[in-house]
Design a protein around this motif. Structure first.
Motif, short mmCIF file in Angstrom:
data_model
loop_
_atom_site.label_atom_id
_atom_site.label_comp_id
_atom_site.label_asym_id
_atom_site.label_seq_id
_atom_site.Cartn_x
_atom_site.Cartn_y
_atom_site.Cartn_z
N MET A 113 28.18 32.65 -1.52
CA MET A 113 27.07 33.50 -1.78
C MET A 113 25.59 32.49 -2.73
N GLN A 114 24.18 32.82 -1.89
CA GLN A 114 23.19 32.37 -2.67
C GLN A 114 22.83 33.08 -3.45
N GLN A 115 21.92 32.85 -4.59
CA GLN A 115 21.24 33.77 -5.63
C GLN A 115 20.44 34.00 -5.56
N PRO A 116 19.47 35.32 -5.64
CA PRO A 116 18.49 36.10 -5.42
C PRO A 116 17.39 34.94 -5.81
N ILE A 117 16.53 35.21 -5.53
CA ILE A 117 14.95 35.00 -5.56
C ILE A 117 14.30 36.01 -6.09
N TYR A 118 14.04 35.96 -8.15
CA TYR A 118 13.34 37.01 -8.03
C TYR A 118 11.62 36.73 -8.36
N TYR A 119 10.93 38.21 -8.22
CA TYR A 119 10.03 38.14 -8.16
C TYR A 119 9.32 39.59 -9.16
N SER A 120 8.43 39.70 -9.80
CA SER A 120 7.77 40.99 -10.77
C SER A 120 7.81 41.68 -9.93
N ARG A 121 7.75 42.94 -10.43
CA ARG A 121 7.83 44.03 -9.57
C ARG A 121 5.56 43.91 -9.24
N ASN A 122 5.28 43.74 -10.15
CA ASN A 122 4.03 43.95 -9.85
C ASN A 122 3.31 42.86 -9.55
N GLU A 123 3.75 42.50 -9.22
CA GLU A 123 3.49 40.42 -9.13
C GLU A 123 3.32 40.98 -6.70
N TYR A 124 3.52 41.42 -6.56
CA TYR A 124 4.29 41.19 -4.84
C TYR A 124 3.72 43.03 -5.06
N ILE A 125 3.03 43.31 -3.25
CA ILE A 125 2.66 44.20 -3.38
C ILE A 125 4.08 44.42 -1.59
N GLU A 126 4.41 46.27 -1.47
CA GLU A 126 6.21 46.03 0.01
C GLU A 126 5.76 47.04 0.48
N THR A 127 5.21 46.18 1.16
CA THR A 127 4.54 47.90 2.34
C THR A 127 5.32 48.65 3.04
N ASP A 128 4.65 49.70 3.71
CA ASP A 128 6.01 50.50 4.80
C ASP A 128 7.44 49.37 5.59
N THR A 129 6.40 48.53 6.59
CA THR A 129 7.27 47.80 7.17
C THR A 129 7.54 46.37 6.60
N GLY A 130 7.95 46.48 5.07
CA GLY A 130 8.97 45.66 4.41
C GLY A 130 8.17 44.20 4.30
N ASN A 131 7.12 44.22 4.27
CA ASN A 131 6.29 43.39 4.12
C ASN A 131 5.30 43.01 2.40
N LYS A 132 6.36 42.00 1.88
CA LYS A 132 6.66 41.47 0.61
C LYS A 132 4.87 40.75 0.57
N VAL A 133 3.80 41.12 -0.82
CA VAL A 133 2.27 39.95 -0.33
C VAL A 133 2.07 39.56 -1.51
N SER A 134 1.73 39.16 -2.18
CA SER A 134 1.74 38.62 -3.71
C SER A 134 0.42 39.67 -3.53
N ARG A 135 0.41 39.39 -5.24
CA ARG A 135 -1.04 40.10 -5.69
C ARG A 135 -1.83 38.80 -5.55
N LYS A 136 -1.66 37.40 -6.08
CA LYS A 136 -2.27 36.38 -5.93
C LYS A 136 -2.12 35.29 -4.92
N ALA A 137 -1.80 36.28 -3.62
CA ALA A 137 -2.45 35.69 -2.60
C ALA A 137 -3.60 36.50 -1.47
N ILE A 138 -4.59 35.71 -1.24
CA ILE A 138 -6.18 36.01 -0.87
C ILE A 138 -5.91 36.47 0.80
N ILE A 139 -6.36 37.94 1.00
CA ILE A 139 -5.74 38.14 2.72
C ILE A 139 -7.29 38.73 3.25
N ALA A 140 -7.86 37.72 3.62
CA ALA A 140 -9.67 38.14 3.87
C ALA A 140 -9.56 39.18 5.27
N GLY A 141 -10.26 40.14 5.19
CA GLY A 141 -10.13 40.89 7.20
C GLY A 141 -9.10 40.91 6.66
#
Length: 189
Positions: free
Chosen positions: A1-29
Motif C-alpha cells: 500500500m502506498q503512502q497518502p499524499i496529504y494536502y491542506s484543505r484550505n490550499e485546494y478547492i474541490e469541485t462537485d466532480t472531484g477536481n482538486k485545484v490548488s489556490r496557488k494555481a493560476i487558472i486564467a479564463g
C-alpha cells in the motif's frame, strides 16, 4: 500500500466532480476550460484559458479529461499561429489519465489517453501525442511533432527511443487513479 499524499484543505478547492485545484494555481479564463473530473492541478500551475480566438460567446480553449494530474509549475497554453496577418489560438484537448510532470510547458494540440509526460519538458505548438505514449523528463518536442501510440520519446529534440508494452493503458490508468485516491486532505488538528 502506498503512502497518502496529504494536502491542506484550505490550499485546494474541490469541485462537485472531484477536481482538486490548488489556490496557488493560476487558472486564467476558467469559463473556457473544461475539467473532466477527478483532476488535480498543483501549486504554481498556470492554465491559460484566456488565450482564445476573438469573437463572441464562450469557446472551449483547454479541455482536460478525467484523472489528469497537472504537476507543480506546469504551464498549459493553447497553440497559436499567424495566418495572413491574423493571429489565432487553437483549442487544446487532453484525454483521460494524463500525468504531466512539474515544470513542463505544454502547447500541444492534442494529448491522448493514458499519457505520461515527465518533468521539465517542453511540448511545442501543435504537437500531437497519441494514446499510451510516454515523454521522458527534460524532453523537448519541437512544434508539430507527432508521437505515435505506445512510444517513448526522449531528448532534445525528442526522438523515438523504444516501444511501450501493450499493458501501458492499464498501468497508466491505475497509476493516475492511485495518485488521485492517495491525494487526501490532512485531518484537522
Amino acid at each position: 500500500m502506498q503512502q497518502p499524499i496529504y494536502y491542506s484543505r484550505n490550499e485546494y478547492i474541490e469541485t462537485d466532480t472531484g477536481n482538486k485545484v490548488s489556490r496557488k494555481a493560476i487558472i486564467a479564463g476558467p469559463q473556457n476550460i473544461i475539467l473532466g473530473g477527478k483532476t488535480i492541478i498543483s501549486n504554481g500551475a498556470i492554465i491559460r484559458g484566456d488565450l482564445r480566438r476573438t469573437g463572441s460567446g464562450h469557446t472551449v480553449v483547454i479541455s482536460l479529461g478525467r484523472y489528469c494530474l497537472i504537476g507543480e509549475g506546469c504551464i498549459m497554453r493553447p497553440p497559436y499561429k499567424t495566418y495572413r496577418g491574423n493571429f489565432n489560438y487553437y483549442p487544446m484537448k487532453v484525454g483521460d489519465h494524463v500525468h504531466i510532470g512539474a515544470g513542463t510547458v505544454v502547447e500541444a494540440a492534442t494529448i491522448g489517453n493514458n499519457v505520461e509526460i515527465g518533468k521539465n519538458c517542453v511540448i511545442g505548438k501543435f504537437c500531437i501525442i497519441k494514446d499510451c505514449a510516454k515523454i521522458e523528463d527534460n524532453t523537448i518536442l519541437p512544434p508539430n511533432t507527432v508521437v505515435p501510440a505506445l512510444a517513448i520519446f526522449r531528448g532534445s529534440p525528442g526522438r523515438f527511443v523504444e516501444e511501450l508494452s501493450e499493458s501501458t493503458p492499464e498501468r497508466v490508468e491505475a497509476m493516475t487513479k492511485q495518485y488521485y485516491n492517495r491525494f487526501v486532505p490532512m485531518q484537522d488538528q
